[in-house]
Design an enzyme around this catalytic site. Structure first.
Site, PDB file in Angstrom:
ATOM      1  N   HIS A  87     -28.881 -65.783 -47.926  1.00 23.74           N
ATOM      2  CA  HIS A  87     -28.007 -64.685 -47.281  1.00 23.74           C
ATOM      3  C   HIS A  87     -28.030 -63.219 -47.915  1.00 23.74           C
ATOM      4  O   HIS A  87     -28.190 -63.162 -49.102  1.00 23.74           O
ATOM      5  CB  HIS A  87     -26.529 -65.340 -47.573  1.00 23.74           C
ATOM      6  CG  HIS A  87     -25.480 -64.201 -47.082  1.00 23.74           C
ATOM      7  ND1 HIS A  87     -25.215 -64.250 -45.735  1.00 23.74           N
ATOM      8  CD2 HIS A  87     -24.787 -63.316 -47.497  1.00 23.74           C
ATOM      9  CE1 HIS A  87     -24.318 -63.165 -45.372  1.00 23.74           C
ATOM     10  NE2 HIS A  87     -23.913 -62.751 -46.471  1.00 23.74           N
ATOM     11  N   PRO A  88     -28.134 -62.347 -47.152  1.00 28.53           N
ATOM     12  CA  PRO A  88     -28.217 -62.346 -45.772  1.00 28.53           C
ATOM     13  C   PRO A  88     -29.757 -62.249 -45.246  1.00 28.53           C
ATOM     14  O   PRO A  88     -30.309 -61.471 -45.508  1.00 28.53           O
ATOM     15  CB  PRO A  88     -27.416 -60.961 -45.249  1.00 28.53           C
ATOM     16  CG  PRO A  88     -27.907 -60.240 -46.557  1.00 28.53           C
ATOM     17  CD  PRO A  88     -27.888 -60.983 -47.660  1.00 28.53           C
TER      18      PRO A  88
END
Length: 108
Positions: A87-88
């Site tokens: 993430h991200p």
């Protein structure tokens, strides 16, 4: 695109589940202002085995490799959904689409 389409599954009379996740709901896509597109996962209804994966949008050419590998080894959508995705990243949309085939995505 890898594997079967919805039209092919319908024509064959195969029961299937579909999970779709739009890039507009993905944090990396939103941060880079590149929110057009989506990931669609098609699985056999009874086994959850992935039979088709369709990605439209940025990075689709790199993301589809995960689908090819999953299909080659007979993975289910739950297998991918339970795998950690950084993430991200845009690849989180693939995880979320897999979650949508048998449950619901986190970010929608």
């Amino acid at each position: 695109t890898v594997g079967l389409t919805e039209e092919q599954l319908k024509k064959a009379g195969t029961a299937y589940n579909k999970g779709v996740f739009p890039f507009v709901a993905n944090s990396r896509a939103r941060a880079t202002f590149d929110t057009e597109g989506m990931v669609k996962i098609l699985t056999e209804k009874e086994t959850d085995r992935i039979v088709g994966m369709h990605i439209i949008g940025s990075n689709a050419g790199e993301m589809i490799a995960e689908g090819v590998l999953a299909m080659e080894y007979g993975a289910s959508s739950e297998d991918i959904a339970r795998t950690c995705h950084a993430h991200p990243t845009l690849s989180e949309a693939l995880k979320e689409a897999c979650m949508a085939t048998y449950d619901k995505p986190i970010h929608m």
